[in-house]
Each structure stands twice: as C-alpha cells, then as structure tokens.
Design a protein around this motif. Structure first.
Motif: not given
Length: 130
Positions: A68-89
């Motif tokens: 599977y190819r996975v990509r971060c699209t956003g946060g679910t935690n107000a403590g870290v509102p912008h967690p994505c680093r870009g790219g896929t794994v």
C-alpha cells in the motif's frame, strides 16, 4: 521531444492521477519495535516499511504481502495541527491490527515518521494498493 517520449509521459501522468482517484481515506497510528513475530511471517523480519491492517482489510491473512502507498493528509490532534511531512511511503502488510477501526492502518514507527510527526500519534491519510 519525440512522439514516443510524449506518449510515455502522458501514460505516466494518467496512471498517477488514476491511482490518486482510487485512494481510500482513513487514519493512521503507529506501533513500535519489535515487529516480529507477525501474523503473516512469524519470526521472519520484513524490515521496517510495514503496516498492520484493520480486520476488514486483513481478511483472515489474505492481505499478507500486499503493498500500500500511504500519504498523510492532515492532523487529528490539536496539539500537532500540521503533522504532515509530505510525500508517500510504500508499505507491506505483515500483521493484523485487532484494535483498529475499519478505516485505520497501524504503521511501523519508522514509516509513520517518514510522512508525519510522530508526536501527532494519529493522522488522516489516503492509501491505495500498489
């Protein structure tokens, strides 16, 4: 640029866009080493770019070895509102995540850290089989 080169570029672009159109929205968490034993491979180490699938996706071990190819699209935690680093794994299914919801994947800690800040703990993702 030759006609063949243009055709190959067009085919690659269509393939990329098609894969994005078929992505599944979900959430991801992570688990920490040791990654063996696993439901799929016992004590055979499959590296660190791995994922434990929810019960529906795992389907009684039929997902073992799927990629599977996975990509971060956003946060679910107000403590870290912008967690994505870009790219896929790109990850291989090696285990069942018995506590995961139907749209959840449990990534290895190393895989999660490639696409997001681990301090977030849980992120929104898109994923598709490759």
């Amino acid at each position: 640029m030759g006609l063949v080169t243009r055709a190959l570029i067009l085919i690659a672009m269509v393939a990329f866009l098609t894969s994005l159109a078929h992505a599944t929205d979900g959430v991801a968490t992570f688990y920490t080493p040791s990654y063996v034993p696993s439901s799929c491979y016992g004590y055979h180490d499959r590296g660190v770019m791995i994922v434990a699938a929810n019960a529906g996706l795992f389907a009684g071990k039929s997902a073992c070895g799927r990629r599977y190819r996975v990509r971060c699209t956003g946060g679910t935690n107000a403590g870290v509102p912008h967690p994505c680093r870009g790219g896929t794994v790109d990850l291989t299914v090696v285990d069942l995540c018995p506590g995961c919801a139907g749209n959840q994947l449990d990534l290895s800690q190393e895989a999660f850290a490639r696409i997001a800040d681990p301090n977030a703990g849980k992120i929104k993702i898109e994923y598709h089989q490759i």
